[in-house]
Motif scaffolding. Sequence first.
Motif, PDB file in Angstrom:
ATOM      1  N   HIS A 185       0.824  -1.216   0.000  1.00 17.91           N
ATOM      2  CA  HIS A 185       0.000   0.000   0.000  1.00 17.91           C
ATOM      3  C   HIS A 185       0.852   1.259   0.000  1.00 17.91           C
ATOM      4  O   HIS A 185       0.380   2.335  -0.315  1.00 17.91           O
ATOM      5  N   LEU A 186       2.118   1.122   0.420  1.00 15.17           N
ATOM      6  CA  LEU A 186       3.010   2.288   0.444  1.00 15.17           C
ATOM      7  C   LEU A 186       4.080   2.124  -0.629  1.00 15.17           C
ATOM      8  O   LEU A 186       4.905   1.222  -0.555  1.00 15.17           O
ATOM      9  N   LYS A 187       4.051   3.008  -1.616  1.00 14.99           N
ATOM     10  CA  LYS A 187       5.058   2.921  -2.680  1.00 14.99           C
ATOM     11  C   LYS A 187       6.215   3.862  -2.337  1.00 14.99           C
ATOM     12  O   LYS A 187       6.020   5.064  -2.152  1.00 14.99           O
ATOM     13  N   HIS A 188       7.413   3.293  -2.247  1.00 16.61           N
ATOM     14  CA  HIS A 188       8.589   4.080  -1.868  1.00 16.61           C
ATOM     15  C   HIS A 188       9.205   4.732  -3.107  1.00 16.61           C
ATOM     16  O   HIS A 188       9.295   4.107  -4.160  1.00 16.61           O
ATOM     17  N   HIS A 189       9.649   6.002  -2.960  1.00 16.39           N
ATOM     18  CA  HIS A 189      10.190   6.717  -4.124  1.00 16.39           C
ATOM     19  C   HIS A 189      11.712   6.872  -4.094  1.00 16.39           C
ATOM     20  O   HIS A 189      12.276   7.664  -4.850  1.00 16.39           O
ATOM     21  N   ALA A 239      10.564   8.026   5.085  1.00 19.76           N
ATOM     22  CA  ALA A 239      10.915   7.753   3.688  1.00 19.76           C
ATOM     23  C   ALA A 239       9.883   8.471   2.826  1.00 19.76           C
ATOM     24  O   ALA A 239       8.733   8.627   3.240  1.00 19.76           O
ATOM     25  N   ILE A 240      10.289   8.920   1.656  1.00 17.35           N
ATOM     26  CA  ILE A 240       9.318   9.578   0.771  1.00 17.35           C
ATOM     27  C   ILE A 240       8.561   8.487   0.016  1.00 17.35           C
ATOM     28  O   ILE A 240       9.134   7.738  -0.775  1.00 17.35           O
ATOM     29  N   SER A 241       7.293   8.386   0.317  1.00 14.19           N
ATOM     30  CA  SER A 241       6.488   7.335  -0.309  1.00 14.19           C
ATOM     31  C   SER A 241       5.059   7.827  -0.473  1.00 14.19           C
ATOM     32  O   SER A 241       4.683   8.862   0.076  1.00 14.19           O
TER      33      SER A 241
END
Length: 392
Positions: free
Chosen positions: A170-174, A267-269
């Motif tokens: 559900h959390l996509k990390h960039h 984290a940027i996500s």
Amino acid sequence: MTRPHVLIAGAGIAGPSLAWWLSRRGWRVTVVERARALRTGGQAVDFRGPVHRTVLERMGLWEAIHERRTRLGAQALIDATGRTVTELPALMMSGDVELQRGDLCQLLFERTRDQVEYRFGDSPTALHETPEGVEVAFEQHAPQRFDLVVGADGLRSNVRSRVFGRDDGHLKHHGFRVVGCTLPNVLGLRQRGVIYSEPGRGVCVTSARADDEARAMFVFTGAPLGPQERSPDAAREAVSAAFAGAGWRTAQLVEALHGAEDLYFDAISSVRLPRYSHGRVVLLGDAAWGGTLGGQGTPMAMVGAYVLAGELLANPDAHAQAFARFEARLRPYALKCQGGASHVGGFFAPRTRAGLFLRNHIYGLLTTKPLERVFEKLVTHAATGFALPDYT
Ligand SMILES: Cc1cc2nc3c(=O)[nH]c(=O)nc-3n(C[C@H](O)[C@H](O)[C@H](O)COP(=O)(O)OP(=O)(O)OC[C@H]3O[C@@H](n4cnc5c(N)ncnc54)[C@H](O)[C@@H]3O)c2cc1C
């Protein structure tokens, strides 16, 4: 439903915004917040374009927000000598109006506290749906039944994981991490900001309300973070390691960071969900479509609350229909705004020298007078790309 009773998890921005709309139309609203008090931390958040403005005006908040605005001016991309490479207009970084997240949070709380029941220091531990409603168990409070439950409990939503499962997908990390904090104003900034970048790392410092304070944001490449890895000590360690040997006055800022108390580390996500609702439970704000940074999370939370409230009030006995209409309206807009979250790391900390060179030159070109209109469109098009329904 006669006078429906709604439980909202999360007293951030989305929760109190929805509570405002529903309570003024006679709905019973309980907001449960895990923290013991309102969480008024965070950096500045901004609103841009007519969609955001209309929602704020309909909530009667436009004036109050203006009174609390940061008045931050341009921000400069600088090189290692501190020389300005490109000046970014205030509209890009601060929108039409910008205020501290904490001021907005406080304002929303004050506007709702008399009509809404707030329970601090508590959290739902189980949700069980029946034909009559949702039975909710809490850490502190006795179990209680609600007609509907709204998960407005942020990027790592507890309600989401209870309803949709604990799926890391559900959390996509960039690919980047961010540390934000308040520092002494060692750069002597006044209503302006500077951004210094090297490949894979960048720091943005802006003036704050008090002249002797500044807001700093360190962005650097890195893997996703587990819950135990986001502590203030971990943030200090991560920034020290990531910015070792960096140029300009970075060492001075890293040193100042060690004395900072309000460290935010993540984290940027961004959240990717197949649906926003399940039965009588719906997600709102960061819980549904959030991003750590750059996804216009705050105005999106308020636009989302406006639409969800509008659909619920128009369909009080048909929550499934209201949730479906809410999602159909919001999802394309949320996706468009979320796009910013996937680029923001690369903007502050381009991965390569070539990327850094390109960023500086592209923004240098875009901020020239002949391209003024194009630039304005670029920095507002996601926010303005929504036909706001009129529920009056
Ligand atoms: C302390 C803080 C600082 C932030 N700083 C920034 C910033 O500097 N810049 C920026 O762009 N965005 C920041 N954000 C995120 C920003 O507020 C959101 O992107 C946006 O406003 C959407 O708001 P939201 O209400 O969906 O989520 P949030 O504002 O994150 O609010 C969610 C609320 O839910 C509460 N909560 C979490 N878990 C539970 C639980 N189990 N039970 C009950 N309540 C729970 C949280 O404590 C929080 O108060 C910050 C958020 C917080 C909480």
